[in-house]
Structures are given as structure tokens and as C-alpha cells.
Design a protein around this motif. Structure first.
Motif, PDB file in Angstrom:
ATOM      1  N   SER A  11       0.836  -1.189   0.000  1.00 31.36           N
ATOM      2  CA  SER A  11       0.000   0.000   0.000  1.00 31.36           C
ATOM      3  C   SER A  11       0.874   1.244   0.000  1.00 31.36           C
ATOM      4  CB  SER A  11      -0.912   0.009   1.234  1.00 31.36           C
ATOM      5  OG  SER A  11      -1.678   1.198   1.300  1.00 31.36           O
ATOM      6  N   TRP A  12       0.523   2.229  -0.834  1.00 33.26           N
ATOM      7  CA  TRP A  12       1.210   3.509  -0.785  1.00 33.26           C
ATOM      8  C   TRP A  12       0.169   4.623  -0.892  1.00 33.26           C
ATOM      9  CZ3 TRP A  12       0.485   6.831  -4.812  1.00 33.26           C
ATOM     10  CH2 TRP A  12       0.144   6.278  -6.057  1.00 33.26           C
ATOM     11  N   SER A  13       0.492   5.760  -0.319  1.00 32.80           N
ATOM     12  CA  SER A  13      -0.441   6.877  -0.342  1.00 32.80           C
ATOM     13  C   SER A  13       0.308   8.193  -0.240  1.00 32.80           C
ATOM     14  CB  SER A  13      -1.454   6.757   0.798  1.00 32.80           C
ATOM     15  OG  SER A  13      -0.802   6.711   2.045  1.00 32.80           O
ATOM     16  N   VAL A  14      -0.343   9.231  -0.724  1.00 32.83           N
ATOM     17  CA  VAL A  14       0.131  10.608  -0.566  1.00 32.83           C
ATOM     18  C   VAL A  14      -0.998  11.394   0.101  1.00 32.83           C
ATOM     19  CG1 VAL A  14       1.748  10.552  -2.479  1.00 32.83           C
ATOM     20  CG2 VAL A  14      -0.619  11.184  -2.908  1.00 32.83           C
ATOM     21  N   PHE A  15      -0.645  12.309   1.001  1.00 33.28           N
ATOM     22  CA  PHE A  15      -1.697  12.986   1.754  1.00 33.28           C
ATOM     23  C   PHE A  15      -1.263  14.393   2.111  1.00 33.28           C
ATOM     24  CE2 PHE A  15       1.057  10.846   4.795  1.00 33.28           C
ATOM     25  CZ  PHE A  15       1.262  11.800   5.784  1.00 33.28           C
ATOM     26  N   GLY A  16      -2.243  15.194   2.461  1.00 38.53           N
ATOM     27  CA  GLY A  16      -1.990  16.547   2.930  1.00 38.53           C
ATOM     28  C   GLY A  16      -3.203  17.094   3.644  1.00 38.53           C
ATOM     29  N   ASP A  17      -2.965  17.947   4.622  1.00 37.90           N
ATOM     30  CA  ASP A  17      -4.053  18.589   5.355  1.00 37.90           C
ATOM     31  C   ASP A  17      -3.551  19.957   5.797  1.00 37.90           C
ATOM     32  OD1 ASP A  17      -6.793  18.027   6.911  1.00 37.90           O
ATOM     33  OD2 ASP A  17      -5.440  19.126   8.251  1.00 37.90           O
TER      34      ASP A  17
END
Length: 743
Positions: A396-402
Motif C-alpha cells: 500500500s502507498w499513499s500521498v496525503f496533505g491537510d
């Protein structure tokens, strides 16, 4: 839009009243002195959004409990959080001492089998724990525990659609410290905890803690004479912290847990029934062994005033060897010897930003995990064993931002999102044998009965974008309100029990499930005496993954599928009121209305099936016959702490408490012998602390009314399975005396 309007109308009256009180407070008592011992939510710092913030400013429903509070309550492990946290269910899994079953706001995981993902994420120091085995964490060397309610798909990713639990261990202080604790209690309970922490020099420190938990069983295996519901656990943690410069921090940490408690077989709820709910007559074997280990490396680099870079590298693995006797009788009528193994590697990079009017976090995450196992379903009445074995590999891989922007001094807007890609490879093997147990579990004389019923390997990809938007407004310095909308998802997968003969579509696997939640919240402080947080929420739950197990001839069949959708609405309140200098009252109350809108149950074909008599099987909407499991409509708790200070500076604190849970089902289908009626649990603690804070002496009573309440069960009625209707119970009344000393 109708859902949003209804939610807003429901909140209007309460928000209007509390906002009016806030304005009145500002006008009526501007000079009121602040009690330095008052409990104020705004003073509690949490990392719910992966950065340090005051709890009052976080537009998320969060319960944060400090290590000192947990110790004062005599908290044994994290399952006790459910007694004081809104909308939370935490139990040891059926047939287990240390496998965690968790639900938040009706969303969670009843099935801890390998390959089936949880719906509530567990984190130890920001490291995601992918499997629930050995996740019933004992409380020691802990700084605080945070419970985040509602989908956390943006910052915490997949499998946090119900929420997240963050177990935060202590950081190393500036002064050396040695702490020893010992406890003795009911059923010959003996606990010993030792920890040492402190700096070696100006930029390097070390911390170590070890805990040993022993207790006789609440009951007995009357067939073998061994303890039943006993405890035999050893746990340890070790960490090193290095600060070579003022703007660079590195932490290497490791943890280890060994659970050698006897196998937990449960109690028959159908004849013959033993008088003691903790007794059994199981013959499957009492050996049980669970071990888990983890190591993590965390680095933080403060580049400048507005940017900090963070790296979290971690590896964990675990193994489980045990037996569950479903029938609870000496003969192998329905016995399940089993083993689980898992390992995971994860890497996360974060960039934390902090400006004059904006802040945020962005990052990437990678997980490479394998969960595998095997178990026999032994049906002794037919001299038949079904071996089920397999594994699931996950990448699993992901990119995120908040990011949060302060539009004005009072108004802030937050926007975030996460894109996740999962690749899962499932291998499932299912074979029947004539004989008691299969060759995998030691019976080399077992004879294969035909070819494999299931034998496949398949790979599926799942992708999802999970955004979140929130707006918070500071009504006054003491009151903040917020509105948020967020989305979370739980990855799809493969049914490790799937029988391709009974259900051919099992080889296709199942799809992800999603939750979208609208939430309105208010946090504040009234008259420097009442700190509180309240929220209402409205969730849309789609493509729910439900495990259904049922007797099928001389074996047990399983179907995991996306059964449909549901609506979950509710309200939560928690607060702390300082009545006087000596008395503080804490309480919480939550309400959940969870309803299935669609529930497509699989109906196998058969001579008595008139619904789909000419097909292999079909799905029928039975939503009006199903209810949510592990989701009481009402939960509540109240406690009061009265403190007396002696002339020498020492103090004694007395804390009685009561926790209420409404009635709930163990499964979506009613099971009258297993479903739990509403009940109360009463606890009390008395703790004396010396003036120097060096010595503590406490007496803790749990479940003072000796309530017998069910936490799980198995429901396999019928002659072939020996009417195996068995339940597992929470702990009876216990008393524990505890002594602690610090050097």
C-alpha cells in the motif's frame, strides 16, 4: 443535502443555548479568577492531526486520557477505555486473551482472521499496527491515549473508517528517574512493573520498561484441571533518544509482548450449562502462545521556523498458536486448532508547516505486509476435518496533505485529502479430510476427501481518494465550534475461509467499503468550572463488508461480501465539572442510531430453499431483519473524584464511577442466547500520594456488583456441531492493591 439540513436542525437548539451561555459568561464574569487545578480542554495538547494542537482547537471528536489519569483509575489495559469514552466498544476477541476487537460509532471489526482488515486503526507512537493480535495493550509507560472518532482517511489512511486509537508512550525527561510498581489482587493477581529513564549526557537519553502480569483463572477447565481466563503476560519497551543539535531529534524504540495465558474456550449457553460462566469442559487443548515485536526509528529535523521534516520507519511481526473449543465439551465435536503469523514494514515521510496564519502537514506512506495462517474445523461427530490455510500480501502507498488557514482571528478553514493505492494478493486453500485434525496439525493419518474445495491465488488493486473539509469558529476565547465532512475507506480483500464449492464467487474477493460523515461539534469551558466537548454526526456507510458463518452439512461455511449500505446518526457529550476545590465530576453520554438501508444476505441453494432453488445461491435483502453488532444505542459514564490534602502535603483521592452500556447484539442476526442486555459496571479507586510525589498507594475495585456480561460468542446450533452456542464474559468483581515508588 437533506441529511445535512437534518443534522444542522438537530444541532441548532443545543448550539444556540450553549453559545448564549458563552456570551453571558463573558459579559457577567470577566474578572472571575481561574482555579489553577481546574480541568480545561484548551490546555490539553494532542496530535490528532499529526501536529501538536490544543484539544479545543482541533475540529475532530477526540478523547484524550493522560497516563496519570489511567494509573489513578487502576486501568489494566486499553479495553477499559470503553467505560469512559463515547461511542466506543473495545473487547478481547472471542476465544482470545489479547486480540483486540474495536468499534467506534458502529464501525469496526468482529472478525480478527488474517487478511480481514480492522475498521479502527491502532497506532503506537504514530506506527500503524496492521493486525489485531496482541493489540489488547496493557497500560504502562504511557504518556496518553487519544481516541479519534469518525473516519480519519485523510491523515491516517485506509482502515480508519471508524476512527483511530493512538497509544503514545512517554518521552525521556531531563532528569533521571526510576519507577517501580507492584500490585496484588483477586485471583492471586500479581503485577510488577519497572522502568528507568533519563539522560546519559546532554544529547543522549535512554528509557527501558518491563512489565509482568500474572493472575489465576476466573474459572477452571473441569476436563483438564487447568486455569481458565487466567493471565500470563510479559511486556517490555526500550527507547533511545538522540538530540545532536537543537533542531534534530532521533528516536529508536522497540517493544515486545509475550502472552502465554491459557486458551480461552468460552462457556456453553446451551445444555449442558455449567453454573460458573468462566468454567469450561473443553478438550481441544489449553496451550496458547502469542508473541509480537516491533521496532521503529523516528527522525525530526526542524529546518527553519516554518518547516519540520519527519521520518517514521517501522517493522513489526507476530505469531499466534492456540486452540478454541467451540463446543466446550471433552469430545472433539467442534474444535479449532489455529495459527496466525504476520509481519509489516512501513515508511512514512512528513513535512509539517507552520506560518503566521496557516499550518499543515503533507506526506507519503508505504506499507508492505503479510498476514497468513491456518486452522482446522474439526467436526468429530462425522470424523471430518476441514483445513483452511492461506495468506494475504499487501502493498500500500499513499500521498496525503491537510492544511489549515486562519481566515480571521476567529475563523479557520481546513482542507485535506489522501490518495491510496492497495495491491493485495490472496492465497486460499481449503481441503476436507477424514480424521480428527489434518496433517497440517499433526494427524498424518488423515485421508483427503476429494479434491480441494478452494485452491486459488489472485491479485486485486484498490484505489481511493479520501478528502476532508472542516470549518472552525472561535465564538469566544473559551468556546470553539466546528463543522466537518470527511470520507474514509477500508480496503477490499479475499475471504480466507471461502468455500468455492458452496460459494463459487468467493474467488473474486470483495470490494472496499466507505464511510462519509458530517459532524458538528462544540468545545469549551463554562465559568472556569465545566470543560466539555459535544458533537453530532451523520454517517453514510456504503458497501459494508460483513462476515457470515453458518453450518453447512458437516462443516462451517463462510461468506464475506459487500452486503449493502446503512445510515448511522448520533450525539456525543463528555465533560468535567469542578464542583469545589475538592470535588471534580466527570461524565460522558452517547447515542447512536444505526440502521441498515440494504443488507444482501447470501442464501445457499438447497432442497428447502424456495428463494433460489435452481441457482448455486442468491442474495436477498434482509435489512429489516438485521441490526448492527457491538453498537449499543446508549452508552454513558459518570465518576467523581474527591481529593483531601493533608497538612504534610500528601493527598488522598477517592474516585467511584459507574458506566452504562445499552443492549447490543454479537452479530447482525439476533442470537437470543448470546446477545447482551443493558448493564452497569461500578468501579472505585482510592489513591494516596506522598507530598514529594515519590510514593503512591492505591486500592482499586472493578465491577463491584459482580455483573456477568458477554463480550463475544459463537453461534453454531445443530446436531452436527453439537449445538455449539458459546459465550465469552468480561471480568468478574476484582480488587487490586497497588504500590508505586519513584527515585
Amino acid at each position: 443535502m437533506n441529511r445535512l439540513v437534518k443534522t444542522a436542525l438537530l444541532a441548532g437548539a443545543a448550539w444556540g443555548a450553549l453559545s448564549g451561555v458563552a456570551m453571558a459568561q463573558d459579559a457577567a464574569s470577566p474578572g472571575q479568577a481561574t482555579d489553577p487545578q481546574a480541568s480545561e480542554l484548551g490546555e490539553i495538547i494532542v496530535t490528532a492531526r499529526r501536529r501538536e494542537e490544543a484539544l479545543q482547537d482541533v475540529p475532530v471528536a477526540v478523547t484524550a486520557i493522560s497516563g496519570e489519569t489511567l494509573e489513578a483509575r487502576g486501568t489494566v489495559d486499553i479495553t477499559e477505555l470503553a467505560r469512559s469514552t463515547p461511542s466506543l466498544t473495545l473487547n478481547s476477541a472471542r476465544g482470545s486473551n489479547s486480540t483486540l476487537i474495536s468499534f467506534i460509532r458502529g464501525v469496526g471489526q468482529q472478525d480478527p482472521l488474517w487478511g480481514f482488515d480492522p475498521g479502527v486503526g491502532l497506532y503506537i507512537d504514530d506506527v500503524y499496527v496492521a493486525r489485531p493480535q496482541a493489540a489488547v495493550l496493557d497500560v504502562f509507560d504511557v504518556e496518553r491515549i487519544e481516541v479519534l472518532r469518525g473516519p480519519q482517511g485523510t491523515l491516517y489512511g485506509r482502515n480508519t473508517i471508524g476512527g483511530a486509537i493512538k497509544y503514545v508512550t512517554r518521552r525521556i525527561g531531563d532528569e533521571p528517574e526510576i519507577e517501580l510498581q507492584g500490585a496484588y489482587g483477586s485471583y492471586d493477581q500479581f503485577d510488577a512493573i519497572a522502568s528507568i529513564s533519563g539522560p546519559i549526557n546532554d544529547n543522549f537519553g535512554i528509557s527501558a520498561a518491563v512489565a509482568r502480569y500474572l493472575r489465576d483463572g476466573f474459572g477452571e477447565n473441569l476436563n483438564t484441571g487447568t486455569e481458565h481466563y487466567n493471565k500470563d503476560v510479559t511486556a517490555a519497551r526500550l527507547s533511545f533518544e538522540w538530540t545532536p543539535t537543537d533542531n534534530l531529534f532521533v528516536r529508536l524504540a522497540g517493544d515486545w509482548v509475550q502472552d502465554s495465558s491459557n486458551a480461552r474456550h468460552g462457556h456453553r449457553e446451551f445444555a449442558p450449562i455449567l453454573d460458573n460462566e468462566y468454567d469450561t469442559m473443553a478438550g481441544a487443548g489449553d496451550k496458547n502462545d502469542v508473541e509480537t515485536r516491533g521496532v521503529s526509528l523516528t527522525g525530526e529535523w526542524t529546518v527553519n521556523d516554518w518547516l519540520t521534516l519527519k521520518s517514521i520507519t517501522a517493522y513489526r511481526d507476530g505469531s499466534t498458536r492456540g486452540n478454541i473449543d467451540f463446543d466446550n465439551l471433552a469430545a472433539p465435536i467442534l474444535d479449532i486448532p489455529a495459527q496466525y503469523d504476520d509481519d509489516q514494514f512501513s515508511q512514512e515521510f512528513q513535512a509539517l508547516f507552520e506560518g503566521d496564519r496557516w499550518s499543515g502537514v503533507a506526506g507519503v506512506y508505504f506499507l508492505d505486509a503479510t498476514a497468513s495462517g491456518a486452522f482446522d474445523t474439526v467436526v468429530g461427530n462425522f470424523n471430518l476435518t476441514t483445513l483452511t490455510a492461506g495468506s494475504v500480501d499487501t502493498q500500500s502507498w499513499s500521498v496525503f496533505g491537510d492544511f489549515t488557514y486562519d481566515v480571521t482571528d476567529a475563523l479557520a478553514v481546513s482542507v485535506g485529502g489522501r490518495f491510496t493505492h492497495d495491491e493485495k494478493t490472496g492465497t486460499v486453500f481449503r481441503q476436507q479430510y477424514l480424521g480428527i485434525r489434518s496433517p497440517f496439525f499433526g494427524n498424518n493419518a488423515a485421508v483427503p476427501l476429494g479434491g480441494p474445495r478452494t485452491d486459488y491465488t489472485d491479485t486485486r488493486d484498490f484505489e481511493e481518494f479520501t478528502p476532508r473539509v472542516s470549518v472552525s469558529y472561535e465564538i469566544s476565547p473559551d468556546f470553539t465550534t466546528y463543522a466537518s465532512w470527511g470520507r474514509g475507506f477500508k480496503s477490499g480483500g479475499f475471504d480466507m475461509r471461502g468455500d468455492a464449492v458452496l460459494y463459487p464467487d468467493t474467488v473474486l474477493g470483495y470490494d472496499p467499503e466507505t464511510v462519509e460523515t458530517i459532524e458538528l461539534g462544540l468545545k469549551g469551558n463554562l465559568f472556569d468550572r465545566l470543560s466539555f466537548a459535544t458533537a453530532i454526526f451523520d454517517s453514510s456507510y456504503e458497501d459494508q463488508q460483513i462476515t457470515t458463518q453458518y453450518p453447512a452439512g458437516a462443516t462451517v461455511a463462510s461468506v464475506v461480501d459487500n452486503v449493502g449500505s446503512s445510515s448511522i446518526r448520533g450525539w456525543e457529550f463528555e465533560g468535567s465539572l469542578r464542583v469545589s476545590q475538592n470535588l471534580v465530576v466527570n461524565g460522558m453520554l452517547s447515542y447512536i442510531d444505526a440502521q441498515f438501508d440494504e443488507f444482501l444476505a447470501y442464501i445457499p441453494t438447497g432442497p428447502l430453499n424456495t428463494t433460489c432453488p435452481t441457482q448455486p445461491g442468491c442474495f436477498v435483502d434482509v435489512s429489516d431483519l438485521r441490526d448492527f453488532q457491538n453498537t449499543p444505542e446508549w452508552t454513558g459514564a459518570v465518576s467523581a473524584t474527591w481529593t483531601h490534602w493533608f497538612a504534610d502535603g500528601s493527598e488522598i483521592a477517592f474516585t467511584p464511577s459507574a458506566a452504562y452500556r445499552g443492549d447490543y447484539q454479537q452479530f447482525e442476526t439476533p442470537a437470543p442466547l448470546l446477545d447482551q442486555e443493558a448493564f452497569w459496571l461500578y468501579d472505585a479507586s482510592v489513591v494516596w500520594t506522598s507530598a514529594s510525589d515519590r510514593w503512591t498507594v492505591g486500592l482499586h475495585g472493578k465491577n463491584l456488583s459482580d455483573e456477568r456480561y458477554k463480550t463475544g460468542g459463537y453461534n453454531f446450533p445443530g446436531v452436527a456441531t453439537g449445538d455449539s452456542i458459546t459465550a465469552f464474559y468480561g471480568a468478574p468483581r476484582t480488587f487490586t492493591a497497588r504500590v508505586g515508588v519513584k527515585f
